[in-house]
Design an enzyme around this catalytic site. Structure first.
Site, PDB file in Angstrom:
ATOM      1  N   ARG A   1       1.075   7.879  26.938  1.00  0.00           N
ATOM      2  CA  ARG A   1       1.391   8.402  25.605  1.00  0.00           C
ATOM      3  C   ARG A   1       2.563   7.715  24.914  1.00  0.00           C
ATOM      4  O   ARG A   1       2.769   7.914  23.721  1.00  0.00           O
ATOM      5  CB  ARG A   1       1.673   9.908  25.697  1.00  0.00           C
ATOM      6  CG  ARG A   1       2.925  10.226  26.515  1.00  0.00           C
ATOM      7  CD  ARG A   1       3.004  11.689  26.885  1.00  0.00           C
ATOM      8  NE  ARG A   1       4.236  12.002  27.598  1.00  0.00           N
ATOM      9  CZ  ARG A   1       4.476  11.692  28.876  1.00  0.00           C
ATOM     10  NH1 ARG A   1       3.579  11.024  29.586  1.00  0.00           N
ATOM     11  NH2 ARG A   1       5.625  12.018  29.440  1.00  0.00           N
TER      12      ARG A   1
ATOM     13  N   ARG B   1       0.827  -1.213   0.000  1.00  0.00           N
ATOM     14  CA  ARG B   1       0.000   0.000   0.000  1.00  0.00           C
ATOM     15  C   ARG B   1       0.863   1.266   0.000  1.00  0.00           C
ATOM     16  O   ARG B   1       0.482   2.299  -0.523  1.00  0.00           O
ATOM     17  CB  ARG B   1      -0.932   0.024   1.213  1.00  0.00           C
ATOM     18  CG  ARG B   1      -1.873  -1.153   1.293  1.00  0.00           C
ATOM     19  CD  ARG B   1      -2.815  -1.227   0.090  1.00  0.00           C
ATOM     20  NE  ARG B   1      -3.815  -2.267   0.291  1.00  0.00           N
ATOM     21  CZ  ARG B   1      -3.684  -3.537  -0.054  1.00  0.00           C
ATOM     22  NH1 ARG B   1      -2.569  -3.974  -0.637  1.00  0.00           N
ATOM     23  NH2 ARG B   1      -4.642  -4.416   0.185  1.00  0.00           N
TER      24      ARG B   1
ATOM     25  N   CYS C   1       6.444  18.617  30.217  1.00  0.00           N
ATOM     26  CA  CYS C   1       5.367  17.619  30.273  1.00  0.00           C
ATOM     27  C   CYS C   1       5.080  17.200  31.717  1.00  0.00           C
ATOM     28  O   CYS C   1       4.003  16.709  32.024  1.00  0.00           O
ATOM     29  CB  CYS C   1       5.746  16.402  29.448  1.00  0.00           C
ATOM     30  SG  CYS C   1       6.019  16.786  27.714  1.00  0.00           S
TER      31      CYS C   1
END
Ligand SMILES: [Zn+2]
Lengths: 67, 340
Positions: free
Chosen positions: B67, B8, B182
């Site tokens: 995350r 693809r 963060c």
């Protein structure tokens, strides 16, 4: 006075006359940042001498360190 | 065209069979394997990059899982070094990709050995000290690198091409240190993924030879505030830049690096920054106040806080003491997490 900052319309006080004052008003003065004013990239030494007026378009990008 | 795992991607015309072959022959170095680094490593391994070198000094902790997509609860229990956990996961995803896992602090000496072997370097670090070293080393060895960073819902990225674009040194008027990290003001995962999408796309363009489609822009966004900014910053290339023009590489010298010293008998590491870094004391205080797990104390001369087993004292000149460890790596980690 209405100006556009990062795509959002902001109403700023009339006594804000230049980029340096605007950056302070937005509490960004301590950031390392780059300002584009009506499609022109400004060096930091031009912030004080660049006047802002009704309808101006600004993009302000600041550097961050996280990741 | 054979219907293989990359089919693809090869159907996508700018890549095609030629581009795919180039990806398989390429070597990408990822500095930092936290949120940004995990995500770009996974995308590049799936895309069929032949060799990935992952660099990180840290181990996996529970607060990473929200995350940092390559890590699991088991990695937390075992305190597995991030690059080791990442390598294990990536080898299950694509065993054709060779993964070099480096459990090291990305300093000048370490990067000098690794960067010359890279085709592209991805910045996925959590601090400006390392970024400016990457900036200098990539200029020195003429390697493209992709700056990427995020905090809260905001992200920013820029592709630095030697001899072409401005470098990070050209773009930044000072190195801010204001405690907005963060670990103080937080981070949401979509902001990470957005930065990585830009970084990885630029890497694919560089490796497959599609240089004419590189963005050339400083790209930033606030995904929560629905803001997107793109600045054409070519005019900011500084003809006096010590890094990309004068080739003095100021951040590779001893003076500019973070200096650490273990204070004997005190279970404390002292950290001194380069004189270039500006400490924004009041902002740092405000940002630290937002993390309620941090017990903060300030007086006119210093700011002191307790978090986990550490007590951190930051003096107005930026000198910082990390009490509670004799380990320099551990102290640097705490420093970048909370001081920035
Ligand atoms: Zn430069």
């Amino acid at each position: 006075m209405e100006i556009t900052v990062n795509g959002d319309v902001l109403t700023v006080k009339e006594d804000i006359t230049n980029i340096e004052e605007l950056v302070q008003e937005l509490h960004l003065e301590k950031k390392s940042l780059i300002v584009e004013h009506n499609q022109t990239i400004l060096k930091k030494d031009k912030h004080k001498e660049t006047a802002i007026s009704e309808g101006d378009k600004l993009e302000i990008v600041h550097f961050v360190g996280g990741g | 065209m054979v219907n293989n795992r990359y089919h693809r991607q090869m159907l996508f015309e700018p890549i095609g069979e030629t581009g795919q072959k180039r990806l398989q022959e390429s070597h990408v170095v990822i500095v930092g394997v936290g949120a940004l680094g995990s995500s770009s490593a996974e995308m590049l391994a799936r895309a069929g990059v032949g060799t990935l070198t992952l660099i990180d000094r840290d181990y996996v902790e529970e607060t990473n899982l929200q995350r940092q997509q390559l890590f699991s609860e088991e990695d937390v229990r075992r305190q597995t070094p991030k690059v080791i956990a990442a390598k294990k996961r990536l080898e299950v995803i694509n065993h054709f990709t060779t993964i070099h896992a480096e459990v090291i602090d990305a300093g000048v000496d370490e990067l000098e050995l690794i960067v010359p072997k890279a085709d592209v370097v991805i910045d996925a670090t959590d601090n400006f000290d390392t970024r400016l070293i990457i900036n200098d080393i990539c200029q020195k060895h003429q390697k493209p690198w992709i700056y990427g960073a995020c905090v809260a819902s905001y992200g920013v990225t820029f592709t630095v091409l030697p001899e072409e674009t401005p470098c990070l040194q050209c773009l930044m008027d000072h190195i801010p240190s204001d405690g907005a990290t963060c670990d103080t003001v937080g981070i949401i995962s979509p902001a990470v993924q957005m930065v990585v999408s830009h970084q990885v796309t630029e890497v694919l363009k560089i490796i497959t030879g599609n240089l004419d489609t590189l963005s050339g822009k400083l790209i930033a966004f606030d995904i929560w505030k629905n803001q997107q900014m793109e600045l054409k910053v070519a005019s900011l290339k500084d003809d006096k830049c010590p890094s990309c023009v004068k080739k003095q590489y100021p951040h590779l010298t001893y003076q500019s690096q973070l200096k650490t010293a273990v204070l004997c008998g005190r279970n404390t590491v002292q950290i001194r920054t380069s004189a270039e870094k500006i400490i924004h004391f009041d902002e740092m205080k405000q940002h630290l106040e937002r993390n309620k797990q941090i017990k903060l104390f300030t007086n006119p001369y210093l700011l002191s806080f307790e978090v986990d087993k550490y007590r951190v004292v930051v003096f107005r000149d930026g000198r910082t003491l990390i009490h509670g460890t004799k380990n320099v790596q551990e102290a640097k980690k705490v420093y970048y997490q909370y001081v920035g």
